[in-house]
Design a protein around this motif. Sequence first.
Motif, PDB file in Angstrom:
ATOM      1  N   ARG A  80      -2.470   0.523   2.842  1.00 47.34           N
ATOM      2  CA  ARG A  80      -1.874   1.432   1.801  1.00 47.34           C
ATOM      3  C   ARG A  80      -1.510   0.917   0.569  1.00 47.34           C
ATOM      4  O   ARG A  80      -1.433   1.356  -0.636  1.00 47.34           O
ATOM      5  N   ALA A  81      -1.564  -0.302   0.303  1.00 44.70           N
ATOM      6  CA  ALA A  81      -1.403  -1.349  -0.838  1.00 44.70           C
ATOM      7  C   ALA A  81      -2.543  -1.277  -1.749  1.00 44.70           C
ATOM      8  O   ALA A  81      -2.301  -0.713  -3.003  1.00 44.70           O
ATOM      9  N   ARG A  82      -3.726  -1.140  -1.236  1.00 44.04           N
ATOM     10  CA  ARG A  82      -4.813  -0.730  -2.052  1.00 44.04           C
ATOM     11  C   ARG A  82      -4.866   0.599  -2.513  1.00 44.04           C
ATOM     12  O   ARG A  82      -5.198   0.714  -3.492  1.00 44.04           O
ATOM     13  N   ALA A  83      -4.364   1.522  -1.632  1.00 45.85           N
ATOM     14  CA  ALA A  83      -4.369   3.033  -1.986  1.00 45.85           C
ATOM     15  C   ALA A  83      -3.468   3.172  -3.411  1.00 45.85           C
ATOM     16  O   ALA A  83      -3.634   3.782  -4.321  1.00 45.85           O
ATOM     17  N   ARG A  84      -2.271   2.525  -3.222  1.00 44.31           N
ATOM     18  CA  ARG A  84      -1.447   2.525  -4.273  1.00 44.31           C
ATOM     19  C   ARG A  84      -2.052   2.047  -5.658  1.00 44.31           C
ATOM     20  O   ARG A  84      -1.626   2.568  -6.655  1.00 44.31           O
ATOM     21  N   ALA A  85      -2.527   1.012  -5.403  1.00 45.29           N
ATOM     22  CA  ALA A  85      -3.410   0.169  -6.758  1.00 45.29           C
ATOM     23  C   ALA A  85      -4.011   0.950  -7.416  1.00 45.29           C
ATOM     24  O   ALA A  85      -4.230   1.029  -8.802  1.00 45.29           O
ATOM     25  N   VAL A  86      -4.905   1.888  -6.744  1.00 44.63           N
ATOM     26  CA  VAL A  86      -5.809   2.621  -7.356  1.00 44.63           C
ATOM     27  C   VAL A  86      -5.352   4.175  -8.065  1.00 44.63           C
ATOM     28  O   VAL A  86      -6.069   4.665  -8.571  1.00 44.63           O
ATOM     29  N   ARG A  87      -3.994   4.362  -7.466  1.00 46.37           N
ATOM     30  CA  ARG A  87      -3.681   5.345  -7.913  1.00 46.37           C
ATOM     31  C   ARG A  87      -3.076   5.471  -9.505  1.00 46.37           C
ATOM     32  O   ARG A  87      -2.605   4.469  -9.779  1.00 46.37           O
ATOM     33  N   PRO A  88      -3.098   6.524 -10.142  1.00 46.49           N
ATOM     34  CA  PRO A  88      -2.654   6.361 -11.450  1.00 46.49           C
ATOM     35  C   PRO A  88      -1.045   6.258 -11.557  1.00 46.49           C
ATOM     36  O   PRO A  88      -0.634   6.731 -10.790  1.00 46.49           O
ATOM     37  N   ALA A  89      -0.736   5.608 -12.714  1.00 41.34           N
ATOM     38  CA  ALA A  89       0.811   5.287 -12.832  1.00 41.34           C
ATOM     39  C   ALA A  89       1.345   6.601 -13.087  1.00 41.34           C
ATOM     40  O   ALA A  89       0.839   7.611 -13.666  1.00 41.34           O
ATOM     41  N   GLU A  90       2.712   6.765 -12.532  1.00 35.16           N
ATOM     42  CA  GLU A  90       3.335   8.247 -12.580  1.00 35.16           C
ATOM     43  C   GLU A  90       3.924   8.200 -13.904  1.00 35.16           C
ATOM     44  O   GLU A  90       4.283   7.052 -14.363  1.00 35.16           O
ATOM     45  N   VAL A  91       4.247   9.342 -14.278  1.00 38.36           N
ATOM     46  CA  VAL A  91       4.863   9.347 -15.743  1.00 38.36           C
ATOM     47  C   VAL A  91       6.187   8.956 -15.657  1.00 38.36           C
ATOM     48  O   VAL A  91       6.764   9.331 -14.746  1.00 38.36           O
TER      49      VAL A  91
END
Length: 176
Positions: A80-91
């Motif tokens: 889950r931490a890895r998945a969050r790390a590759v997600r684009p930053a939210e506006v």
Amino acid sequence: MGDVDRRPESAEALVRSLYAEHGRSLLAYATRLTGDRAAAEDVVQETLVRAWKHADDLTSGKGSVRGWLLTVARNIVTDRARARAVRPAEVAEIADRPPVEGDHSEAVVNSMVVLDALDQVSPEHREVLVELYYRGRSVTEAAKELGVPPGTVKSRSYYALRALRTVMGPGAEVAR
């Protein structure tokens, strides 16, 4: 449980017994890893789903069941931490709008549980807890309001919190 019953009636029975024996320590471990109780509960649930899917592996007798569960939980947190790390930053939120309030359902449920527990302690204990924690009064103010000495307020609050912990069950977080 240490050793899993080698002949569980079903995978569901196995998961129930795993949760009964390892659920609390698994939740504590996941909470420590995530720093978030709700996320930790999700991790425990996912861990138990994986245990259900791999019931045959768990009943084979190879290795530690607790070790398997803790490893799966750690891997879920890592994934889950890895998945969050590759997600684009939210506006970012627009500055002129007030921030969105978080979900308050947990606070509502906690309040309901505490109110129910307060109904089950003695009136003297309930009065002291209401004065100290609900109304935010000091020991001296509560003593004056209740017409008892400050030492009595301290003593009653000590025993009232112990009674609340007993009523609310193991693992309940009650003010100290």
